[in-house]
Scaffold this active site. Structure first.
Site, short mmCIF file in Angstrom:
data_model
loop_
_atom_site.label_atom_id
_atom_site.label_comp_id
_atom_site.label_asym_id
_atom_site.label_seq_id
_atom_site.Cartn_x
_atom_site.Cartn_y
_atom_site.Cartn_z
N THR A 182 6.47 5.68 0.51
CA THR A 182 5.20 5.16 0.65
C THR A 182 5.61 6.14 2.18
O THR A 182 6.95 6.10 2.01
CB THR A 182 5.39 3.82 1.28
OG1 THR A 182 6.88 3.76 2.41
CG2 THR A 182 5.71 2.99 0.44
N GLU A 327 2.30 0.64 -3.88
CA GLU A 327 3.46 -0.22 -3.88
C GLU A 327 2.17 -1.07 -5.60
O GLU A 327 2.35 -1.64 -5.97
CB GLU A 327 3.35 -1.74 -3.12
CG GLU A 327 4.38 -0.55 -2.43
CD GLU A 327 4.32 -0.51 -0.79
OE1 GLU A 327 2.98 0.32 -1.17
OE2 GLU A 327 4.62 -0.96 -0.06
N LYS A 437 -4.72 -8.12 19.00
CA LYS A 437 -4.61 -10.03 19.32
C LYS A 437 -5.02 -9.89 20.45
O LYS A 437 -3.51 -9.96 21.77
CB LYS A 437 -3.40 -10.25 18.47
CG LYS A 437 -3.02 -10.43 17.65
CD LYS A 437 -1.17 -9.24 17.00
CE LYS A 437 -1.72 -8.70 15.86
NZ LYS A 437 -0.46 -7.87 15.31
N TRP A 442 -8.28 -12.21 17.34
CA TRP A 442 -8.24 -10.84 16.50
C TRP A 442 -9.40 -10.00 16.58
O TRP A 442 -10.91 -10.30 16.15
CB TRP A 442 -7.78 -11.44 14.77
CG TRP A 442 -5.65 -11.78 15.02
CD1 TRP A 442 -5.36 -12.01 15.93
CD2 TRP A 442 -5.11 -12.12 13.69
NE1 TRP A 442 -3.81 -12.40 15.17
CE2 TRP A 442 -4.38 -12.68 14.21
CE3 TRP A 442 -6.15 -12.57 12.42
CZ2 TRP A 442 -4.10 -13.38 12.66
CZ3 TRP A 442 -5.67 -13.09 11.19
CH2 TRP A 442 -4.41 -13.37 11.75
P1 AMP Z 1 -0.64 4.29 0.61
O1 AMP Z 1 0.23 3.54 0.24
O2 AMP Z 1 -0.88 5.83 2.10
O3 AMP Z 1 -1.42 4.38 -0.17
O4 AMP Z 1 -1.80 2.77 1.82
C1 AMP Z 1 -1.63 2.02 1.92
C2 AMP Z 1 -2.31 0.77 2.61
O5 AMP Z 1 -3.72 1.91 2.81
C3 AMP Z 1 -2.64 -0.82 2.63
O6 AMP Z 1 -2.10 -1.35 2.63
C4 AMP Z 1 -4.25 -0.64 3.95
O7 AMP Z 1 -3.64 -1.05 4.66
C5 AMP Z 1 -4.61 0.82 3.50
N1 AMP Z 1 -6.03 1.18 2.44
C6 AMP Z 1 -5.80 1.80 1.61
N2 AMP Z 1 -7.33 1.24 1.09
C7 AMP Z 1 -8.04 0.95 1.85
C8 AMP Z 1 -9.47 0.82 1.60
N3 AMP Z 1 -10.69 0.86 1.29
N4 AMP Z 1 -9.80 0.01 3.26
C9 AMP Z 1 -9.07 -0.50 4.35
N5 AMP Z 1 -7.51 0.33 4.41
C10 AMP Z 1 -7.27 0.05 2.67
#
Ligand code: AMP
Length: 536
Positions: A182, A327, A437, A442
């Site tokens: 990640t 994940e 916040k 929120w």
């Molecule tokens: P990653 O592991 O780098 O793909 O990041 C995952 C995170 O990206 C998620 O936990 C979300 O916070 C954000 N995320 C992924 N897709 C979206 C989406 N379509 N809209 C908003 N946030 C997203």
């Protein structure tokens, strides 16, 4: 029924060879476009498999790749897991310290590296304790000048490999096949291990009609990098159904992408919003025939309304919103429109398309409040999204403590705040740490950003919380203007005043040259916070 193992070899690789040998794979290589078909691809994957064996790669060994989206990377996507080893695609945009960390944490035994990325490894090889050798990938069999040691040529290994090589037939479907780290916003990156079973099931889910609908007839260009959640699993699902795959190669910019969309008659593509912003700007500048393009998937960050509307105007198509994370392999939510919702009013329809979508089959979700109770499905009440299913991580690689914090009672806690409406459409309101916040309520930074980005002079906007003595936190908007336009702080606030609640209006609008981006192209709010969140 038979207890049949879901293996990448049986369910994906062999199928592509047997059923789609003539279908094409196209790759933007260093010396021009490279084209071959799945039959030739299969032969090279077998040769590569035998080369891995000669290098002494054992089952369970991690094999790093530092590479762009190209056909050699695709070959590794199959030869490595089908040999029983674990493909570890390295994020080539990580800071040096993080790159060293993930290679050592995964204990990669070999690293396959694209020729232009070799200097990244030369500078750190002294610190890579587990690596036994490096394989340089270029169109040539000759090795370039390099300080990497010991070093091999990819094309030479493949040329000398055995085209009749047989991959082992006795792998277990629960064996690790691949891993990605990640892009952690705090602390070191965390490793997620995908199994043969999880990859095969995830591929099935991407091929469903109400999901990405990857199919033989599609021409798919993944813009999302192959190191970002395995390009969202597209190389696996596309190969499973023999879709034509188009790989954009090293450093693709918006021009390169538009040219490939046009020349290769691409029908489907996927990437993060910053890509779609850049491509839209290119489409405003130059003429392209993109009539073949039907599916543009936006994931990784929320889809801004201005982008949705821009593509409607320019190409007459709706970008499709999807959601997932490293994940989760990543596909979790996909926004297809239910048949009886297609005649909503224009505004209601747009609001629906901006939601992240419906849970794909195979997974379970909950949206819970701070007490752990399910929130009502009213499209308004917010809670944290929890997930479980066969392609959701059950732990982080060699991180028992952080695993226990995130996977609790069998549910992955996403740290994303969501609402769910009565139809089941989920909207991600914000990440827990990005919510503002203010006075016990929120404010969604995502909603505010969307509203600001619909201003005609605004190219990009990111909203962060800044500390406030009375309200705890208040919104600060960081805005990048389009070239040749102007707008003042008052203009932006006035523009927002009929779009968001009064108490949501930013306390401050800062005009900056560029929003810093993370290694996977998302707005980097961590950097913005450290730079600006103290300003009052
Ligand atoms: P990653 O592991 O780098 O793909 O990041 C995952 C995170 O990206 C998620 O936990 C979300 O916070 C954000 N995320 C992924 N897709 C979206 C989406 N379509 N809209 C908003 N946030 C997203």
């Amino acid at each position: 029924m038979m207890n049949y193992p879901l293996l990448i070899k049986n369910c994906i690789l062999e199928r592509a060879k047997n059923i789609y040998p003539k279908k094409e794979i196209v790759s933007r290589d260093y010396n021009g476009m490279f084209r071959y078909n799945y039959a030739q691809f299969y032969e090279r994957v077998c040769r590569l498999g035998s080369a891995l064996q000669k290098l002494g790669v054992q089952r369970g060994d991690r094999i790093g790749t530092l590479a762009w989206n190209n056909h050699r990377h695709l070959e590794l996507y199959f030869a490595v897991p089908c040999s029983g080893a674990v493909l570890h695609a390295l994020n080539l945009r990580l800071f040096t310290e993080q790159l060293i960390y993930v290679i050592n944490h995964a204990a990669d035994s070999y690293i396959f590296v694209d020729m232009d990325l070799v200097p990244l490894l030369e500078n750190i090889q002294d610190k890579l304790s587990s690596v036994k050798g490096y394989v340089i990938m270029s169109p040539e069999t000759e090795l370039p000048q390099t300080r990497l040691q010991p070093v091999y040529s990819y094309e030479q290994l493949v040329n000398e490999g055995d085209p009749g090589f047989q991959f082992p037939a006795d792998l277990d479907e629960n064996m690790p096949a691949s891993m990605c780290y990640t892009t952690a916003t705090t602390g070191n990156p965390k490793g997620v291990v995908y199994t043969h079973r999880s990859i095969v099931l995830h591929s099935f889910s991407e091929c469903m009609v109400d999901s990405l609908a990857v199919s033989e007839a599609e021409v798919v260009l993944p813009v999302v990098p192959m190191f970002h959640v395995n390009a969202w699993g597209l190389p696996f699902s596309c190969t499973m159904v023999g879709a034509k795959q188009v790989f954009p190669g090293a450093r693709p910019d918006a021009k390169v992408l538009c040219q490939l969309f046009q020349d290769e008659k691409v029908t489907a593509t996927g990437g993060v919003p910053t890509i779609w912003m850049a491509v839209l700007a290119e489409l405003e500048r130059e003429q392209y025939d993109l009539s073949s393009l039907k599916t543009i998937v936006n994931g990784g960050s929320a889809l801004p309304r201005a982008i949705l509307e821009g593509y409607r105007r320019k190409l007459g198509i709706d970008i499709i919103h999807a959601y997932g994370m490293t994940e989760t392999s990543p596909l979790v939510l996909y926004n297809y429109t239910k048949s009886y919702l297609r005649d909503l009013s224009a505004e209601e329809y747009t609001q629906l398309k901006l939601k992240q979508g419906l849970l794909v089959p195979g997974l379970e979700m909950r949206v819970v409040n701070e007490k752990g109770e399910d929130v009502p499905r009213d499209g308004r009440t917010m809670g944290e999204l929890l997930l479980r299913g066969p392609w959701i991580a059950g732990y982080y690689y060699n991180e028992p403590e952080r695993s226990r914090e995130t996977i609790v009672d069998g549910w992955l806690h996403t740290n994303d705040i969501a609402t769910v409406d009565e139809e089941g459409y989920v909207q991600i309101v914000d990440r827990t740490k990005d919510l503002i916040k203010s006075g016990g309520e929120w404010i969604s930074s995502v909603d505010l950003e969307n509203a600001i980005m619909s201003h005609p002079a605004v190219a990009e906007a990111a909203v962060i919380a800044m500390p406030h003595p009375r309200w705890d936190e208040r919104p600060l908007a960081c805005v990048v203007l389009k070239p040749g336009t102007s707008a003042s702080e008052e203009d932006i606030i006035k523009y927002l005043s009929d779009k968001v609640a009064k108490w949501w209006l930013p306390d401050k609008v800062l005009f900056i040259d560029e929003i810093p981006k993370t290694s996977v192209g998302k707005f980097d709010k961590k950097v913005l916070r450290s730079r600006y969140a103290t300003s009052s």
